[in-house]
Design a protein around this motif. Structure first.
Motif, PDB file in Angstrom:
ATOM      1  N   ARG A  16      62.438 -38.105  23.911  1.00  0.00           N
ATOM      2  CA  ARG A  16      62.022 -39.290  24.136  1.00  0.00           C
ATOM      3  C   ARG A  16      62.849 -40.569  24.453  1.00  0.00           C
ATOM      4  N   GLU A 228      51.539 -23.464  29.618  1.00  0.00           N
ATOM      5  CA  GLU A 228      51.790 -24.972  29.872  1.00  0.00           C
ATOM      6  C   GLU A 228      51.505 -25.582  31.274  1.00  0.00           C
ATOM      7  N   ARG A 231      48.103 -26.801  31.118  1.00  0.00           N
ATOM      8  CA  ARG A 231      47.936 -27.878  30.305  1.00  0.00           C
ATOM      9  C   ARG A 231      48.272 -29.297  30.814  1.00  0.00           C
ATOM     10  N   ASN A 238      50.531 -35.285  28.501  1.00  0.00           N
ATOM     11  CA  ASN A 238      50.732 -34.297  27.308  1.00  0.00           C
ATOM     12  C   ASN A 238      52.038 -33.973  27.131  1.00  0.00           C
ATOM     13  N   TYR A 239      52.796 -34.651  26.195  1.00  0.00           N
ATOM     14  CA  TYR A 239      54.289 -34.509  26.066  1.00  0.00           C
ATOM     15  C   TYR A 239      54.895 -33.098  25.736  1.00  0.00           C
ATOM     16  N   GLU A 240      53.937 -32.467  24.893  1.00  0.00           N
ATOM     17  CA  GLU A 240      54.384 -30.958  24.430  1.00  0.00           C
ATOM     18  C   GLU A 240      54.406 -30.125  25.615  1.00  0.00           C
ATOM     19  N   ALA A 241      53.313 -29.952  26.546  1.00  0.00           N
ATOM     20  CA  ALA A 241      53.318 -29.221  27.687  1.00  0.00           C
ATOM     21  C   ALA A 241      54.514 -29.846  28.569  1.00  0.00           C
ATOM     22  N   ARG A 242      54.684 -30.952  28.998  1.00  0.00           N
ATOM     23  CA  ARG A 242      55.815 -31.428  29.656  1.00  0.00           C
ATOM     24  C   ARG A 242      57.110 -30.832  29.366  1.00  0.00           C
ATOM     25  N   ALA A 243      57.337 -31.164  27.985  1.00  0.00           N
ATOM     26  CA  ALA A 243      58.569 -30.812  27.398  1.00  0.00           C
ATOM     27  C   ALA A 243      58.913 -29.292  27.451  1.00  0.00           C
ATOM     28  N   ASN A 244      57.853 -28.624  27.297  1.00  0.00           N
ATOM     29  CA  ASN A 244      58.133 -26.860  27.414  1.00  0.00           C
ATOM     30  C   ASN A 244      58.337 -26.483  28.882  1.00  0.00           C
TER      31      ASN A 244
END
Ligand code: NZQ
Ligand code: ZN
Length: 390
Positions: A16, A228, A231, A238-244
């Protein structure tokens, strides 16, 4: 396992607000900075302002307008501009098209000669490149942290990819998954499928050799995309999905997961490159069309590896099935996934208007010398594969 040497000097700044680190990262570089971007999405979503704030002490030469699937004409023009403005550093802010262009402009600016011939000649690597850095706004190509680039010549219907060698790595890559929140569902899916296709090319290579480290990493990358991507489509922020998805994309073409493996002949990428050269379709969308027929063809030659894919990636119970039957189940699962995320499954969906295109595409690939005998694929097989997805 094949012998290998690993080298990747690109500093990855992931997380971030990582844009905020650009100012200090640029301290030791020159004053004249080319800010390269695409069609203007970065002006609508606020990324441009954030980057400009980081470039506050620099002389910024703003260059937007890099098109998806950049053309050699654009690259030539920007190289010229780069020289006129005495650019000392290029910051590419965008998806693969912009990041690739930053490298091509950087390499072309210090090369004395025409860049099309230069890039096309795979025996000739750039000896130097102006320093380049990337800010990823679309996950998929992995271009932010590798030495590759791809360019199109619409006049000859050619799209060529090049491994630029050691001189063409970016200095640093700024990877904030939040910057991808505004990527629409189609481009998100396209980038994610590109990731899968990159892994495939190595995963299925050297299939007769036992490489559990590489296989395990590659299977993990594909599984991550499969969980992901839906999602991220459902919840774009969705930060987690984008990060993955971003990390998966980078790992797919970062080198580590595939060290010790070859890369086959990259046939599906070559099959796709002719599609985006002709239809100007999104790269990953073109791959979604050609990967299934190509992998069905290959499954016949090498079914045990495809069984492993079905079992380890899609967790299909293959008890009692032959390797071929099991492998084909894995490819069917992949086709279902492609449809479920809104990617195209036919040439018509990406712009083909006549069945005669099938012949054109196959013949063009052969004419350009892009497909060699190693995979047992010639004109007849290419025509069959394109026809099966017309
Ligand atoms: O042009 P802008 O306005 O930036 O809009 C882009 C473009 O329309 C948009 N976009 C990007 N970030 C966005 C966004 N829209 C909203 N919010 C954001 N945050 O997405 C569209 C597609 O962008 P593009 O860069 O063309 O897509 P991609 O990342 O898929 O890159 C495709 C290019 O990379 C090459 C492809 O062949 C193609 O030319 N490849 C590069 C590789 C490499 N360097 O290793 C490997 C790949 O196999 C691939 O061939
Ligand atoms: Zn690709």
């Amino acid at each position: 396992m094949l012998d290998f040497e690993y080298y990747n000097p690109t500093r990855i700044i992931f997380g971030r607000e990582s844009i905020a680190k650009i100012h200090s990262l640029l301290e030791n570089y020159g004053e004249n900075i080319m800010l390269l971007y695409g069609g203007g999405s970065i002006k609508k979503n606020g990324i441009f302002d954030k980057v400009m704030e980081q470039l506050r002490d620099k002389n910024v030469i703003e260059m937007g307008g890099i098109e998806p699937n950049p053309t050699i004409e654009t690259i030539r023009r920007y190289i010229q501009k780069c020289r006129e403005e005495k650019v000392e550093f290029i910051l590419g802010v965008g998806g693969g098209s912009v990041m690739d262009s930053a490298k091509m402009i950087g390499a072309g600016a210090v090369y004395d000669g025409d860049v099309w011939d230069f890039f096309k000649n795979h025996d000739q690597l750039p000896e130097a490149m102006l320093p380049v850095a990337t800010v990823v706004t679309l996950a998929g190509t992995g271009s932010e942290a590798n030495q590759n680039f791809v360019v199109t010549n619409p006049d000859t219907c050619e799209k060529i990819g090049k491994n630029g060698g050691p001189a063409c790595f970016p200095e640093f890559a700024v990877c904030d998954p939040q910057l991808t929140f505004t990527v629409n569902a189609y481009q998100t899916a396209s980038g994610a499928f590109d990731t899968i296709a990159h892994v495939f090319e190595h995963y299925f290579a050297e299939a007769d050799q036992y490489m559990p480290v590489q296989d395990g990493m590659q299977e993990a990358v594909i599984r991550a995309v499969i969980t992901e991507l839906p999602r991220a489509i459902k919840e774009p922020d969705n930060y987690e999905a984008r990060a993955n998805l971003m990390w998966a994309a980078q790992q797919a073409l970062f080198g580590i997961a595939d060290m010790g493996k070859g890369h086959g002949e990259r046939v599906e990428h070559k099959m796709e490159h002719i599609l985006s050269a002709r239809y100007n379709c999104a790269h990953g969308a073109g791959l979604a069309v050609v990967v299934p027929p190509f992998r069905k063809h290959m499954c016949r030659l090498n079914p045990a590896k495809y069984r492993q894919f079905a079992e380890n990636v899609f967790h299909i119970d293959c008890t009692g099935l032959s390797d071929y039957e099991a492998g084909m189940k894995g490819i069917t699962a992949l086709e279902d996934f492609i449809k479920s995320v809104g990617l195209p499954a036919s040439l018509r969906e990406i712009g083909a208007e006549s069945e005669s295109d099938v012949d054109f595409l196959a013949e063009e690939l052969v004419r350009q010398g892009r497909v060699t005998k190693g995979t047992g694929i010639g004109l007849k097989e290419l025509k069959e594969m394109y026809a099966s997805v017309y």
